[in-house]
Design an enzyme around this catalytic site. Sequence first.
Site, PDB file in Angstrom:
ATOM      1  N   LYS A  43       0.699  -1.207  -0.186  1.00 26.09           N
ATOM      2  CA  LYS A  43      -0.114   0.034  -0.048  1.00 26.09           C
ATOM      3  C   LYS A  43       0.797   1.091   0.099  1.00 26.09           C
ATOM      4  O   LYS A  43       0.296   2.282  -0.341  1.00 26.09           O
ATOM      5  CB  LYS A  43      -0.831   0.143   1.205  1.00 26.09           C
ATOM      6  CG  LYS A  43      -2.189  -1.031   1.111  1.00 26.09           C
ATOM      7  CD  LYS A  43      -2.803  -1.146   2.158  1.00 26.09           C
ATOM      8  CE  LYS A  43      -3.903  -2.421   2.063  1.00 26.09           C
ATOM      9  NZ  LYS A  43      -4.797  -2.552   3.484  1.00 26.09           N
ATOM     10  N   ASP A 101      -9.878   1.841   3.112  1.00 29.42           N
ATOM     11  CA  ASP A 101      -9.796   1.150   4.317  1.00 29.42           C
ATOM     12  C   ASP A 101     -10.455   1.965   5.637  1.00 29.42           C
ATOM     13  O   ASP A 101     -10.969   1.689   6.286  1.00 29.42           O
ATOM     14  CB  ASP A 101      -8.485   0.643   4.461  1.00 29.42           C
ATOM     15  CG  ASP A 101      -7.750  -0.473   3.757  1.00 29.42           C
ATOM     16  OD1 ASP A 101      -8.746  -1.309   3.142  1.00 29.42           O
ATOM     17  OD2 ASP A 101      -6.498  -0.448   3.672  1.00 29.42           O
TER      18      ASP A 101
HETATM   19  P1  NDP Z   1       2.043  -4.044   6.271  1.00 28.69           P
HETATM   20  O1  NDP Z   1       2.939  -5.033   5.731  1.00 28.69           O
HETATM   21  O2  NDP Z   1       2.086  -2.792   6.121  1.00 28.69           O
HETATM   22  O3  NDP Z   1       2.315  -3.882   8.000  1.00 28.69           O
HETATM   23  C1  NDP Z   1       2.243  -5.216   8.714  1.00 28.69           C
HETATM   24  C2  NDP Z   1       2.700  -4.814  10.346  1.00 28.69           C
HETATM   25  O4  NDP Z   1       2.319  -6.085  10.714  1.00 28.69           O
HETATM   26  C3  NDP Z   1       4.032  -4.024  10.544  1.00 28.69           C
HETATM   27  O5  NDP Z   1       3.719  -3.301  11.516  1.00 28.69           O
HETATM   28  C4  NDP Z   1       4.829  -5.420  11.103  1.00 28.69           C
HETATM   29  O6  NDP Z   1       5.694  -5.006  12.280  1.00 28.69           O
HETATM   30  C5  NDP Z   1       3.522  -6.327  11.767  1.00 28.69           C
HETATM   31  N1  NDP Z   1       3.925  -7.616  11.679  1.00 28.69           N
HETATM   32  C6  NDP Z   1       4.206  -8.566  10.881  1.00 28.69           C
HETATM   33  N2  NDP Z   1       3.997  -9.660  11.370  1.00 28.69           N
HETATM   34  C7  NDP Z   1       4.142  -9.797  12.644  1.00 28.69           C
HETATM   35  C8  NDP Z   1       4.520 -10.724  13.674  1.00 28.69           C
HETATM   36  N3  NDP Z   1       4.578 -11.733  13.624  1.00 28.69           N
HETATM   37  N4  NDP Z   1       4.401 -10.150  15.001  1.00 28.69           N
HETATM   38  C9  NDP Z   1       4.267  -8.756  15.116  1.00 28.69           C
HETATM   39  N5  NDP Z   1       4.033  -8.050  14.288  1.00 28.69           N
HETATM   40  C10 NDP Z   1       3.888  -8.395  12.947  1.00 28.69           C
HETATM   41  O7  NDP Z   1       0.689  -4.523   6.162  1.00 28.69           O
HETATM   42  P2  NDP Z   1      -0.673  -3.771   5.984  1.00 28.69           P
HETATM   43  O8  NDP Z   1      -0.832  -2.832   7.033  1.00 28.69           O
HETATM   44  O9  NDP Z   1      -1.114  -3.679   4.647  1.00 28.69           O
HETATM   45  O10 NDP Z   1      -1.848  -5.001   6.373  1.00 28.69           O
HETATM   46  C11 NDP Z   1      -2.005  -5.625   7.573  1.00 28.69           C
HETATM   47  C12 NDP Z   1      -3.114  -6.702   7.875  1.00 28.69           C
HETATM   48  O11 NDP Z   1      -4.340  -6.076   7.613  1.00 28.69           O
HETATM   49  C13 NDP Z   1      -2.991  -8.020   6.675  1.00 28.69           C
HETATM   50  O12 NDP Z   1      -3.464  -8.944   7.570  1.00 28.69           O
HETATM   51  C14 NDP Z   1      -4.375  -7.492   5.839  1.00 28.69           C
HETATM   52  O13 NDP Z   1      -4.552  -8.834   5.220  1.00 28.69           O
HETATM   53  C15 NDP Z   1      -5.247  -6.723   6.756  1.00 28.69           C
HETATM   54  N6  NDP Z   1      -6.101  -5.928   6.255  1.00 28.69           N
HETATM   55  C16 NDP Z   1      -7.482  -6.403   6.312  1.00 28.69           C
HETATM   56  C17 NDP Z   1      -8.429  -5.135   5.533  1.00 28.69           C
HETATM   57  C18 NDP Z   1      -9.832  -5.604   5.617  1.00 28.69           C
HETATM   58  O14 NDP Z   1     -10.598  -5.114   5.135  1.00 28.69           O
HETATM   59  N7  NDP Z   1     -10.409  -6.548   6.471  1.00 28.69           N
HETATM   60  C19 NDP Z   1      -7.877  -4.113   4.930  1.00 28.69           C
HETATM   61  C20 NDP Z   1      -6.491  -4.027   4.951  1.00 28.69           C
HETATM   62  C21 NDP Z   1      -5.566  -4.726   5.518  1.00 28.69           C
HETATM   63  P3  NDP Z   1       7.263  -4.576  11.699  1.00 28.69           P
HETATM   64  O15 NDP Z   1       7.096  -3.265  11.431  1.00 28.69           O
HETATM   65  O16 NDP Z   1       7.703  -4.842  12.832  1.00 28.69           O
HETATM   66  O17 NDP Z   1       7.551  -5.567  10.746  1.00 28.69           O
END
Ligand code: NDP
Length: 263
Positions: free
Chosen positions: A63, A99
């Site tokens: 995104k 979103d």
């Molecule tokens: P990003 O890749 O931008 O961000 C991911 C975040 O998750 C980061 O802060 C990362 O932390 C953290 N993270 C990943 N793995 C772990 C872990 N094992 N433990 C702790 N923290 C973790 O993702 P998005 O923001 O684009 O999307 C996030 C989620 O939201 C996805 O699962 C997506 O499917 C869902 N979503 C659902 C929507 C809906 O309509 N229901 C709409 C939009 C998103 P770090 O910085 O430390 O790596």
Amino acid sequence: MKLFTIFGDPVSHSRSPLMHNSVFKRYNIDACYTRTHLSDGLSLRDVFFAQALSGANVTVPHKEAAYALCDEVRGIAKHIGAVNTLVLEEGRLIGYNTDADGFIAALQSFGSLSNALIVGAGGTARALATVLRQNSITPTILNRSENRLDYFKENNFSSYTWETFPFASYDVIINTTSAGLSDEELPLPSSLLTELLSGAKCAVDVIYGRATPFLREVKKVNIPYKDGSDMLLEQGILANYLFIGGKISFDEIRTAMAKTFLF
Ligand code: NDP
């Protein structure tokens, strides 16, 4: 025929094709919506034009990359720095973020809330922090690592890592991480999550269609909760309206799209 897709990695779990195609079918719109697995976010613009798309959705982890490659960004996406909806307009790529408003619509059923803890600091966390503040719900951000907190600090959001977090109670705990999306991980240490949930009124996991480890912990404390299905539906309705240029109403889109959530 107009072509649309969702870009992501992973993307095979996405319900967006089912949702958007149900609207196209119900209202005889000559369009088709597919999935595109994309590992390199920097190639998104080239792939968009190579596929001759009229629009697209963008999901994890592209995104922020999508925001950077737009010719113009409109609405709340300008403040968020992350785009989940792309529309081709006279050869130019226009970016939106549906979103944020989709999440607020989904939150309404919990009633009045004054503050929120957002777990995670990615594109979704940015969207939710921005729109929660606009709706007078004070957000605090808690992330595993420091790097992604810059945006929140620059925009005057309280933001912490697991190590720096000063414990407090929050009305709603929101998991916006991808922990639990395709693994069995909790988004934060188990003991901290248990303590946070014991002081919360409700909880949301934005991941949908899956009993994530986060939601399994929420169920143990017996508070109202929801997964990301309502948010998904609401953001999809807003995106579809943008895709087809407002030719059918929000209510008509909702009627066709909501049916795909009955399965
Ligand atoms: P990003 O890749 O931008 O961000 C991911 C975040 O998750 C980061 O802060 C990362 O932390 C953290 N993270 C990943 N793995 C772990 C872990 N094992 N433990 C702790 N923290 C973790 O993702 P998005 O923001 O684009 O999307 C996030 C989620 O939201 C996805 O699962 C997506 O499917 C869902 N979503 C659902 C929507 C809906 O309509 N229901 C709409 C939009 C998103 P770090 O910085 O430390 O790596």
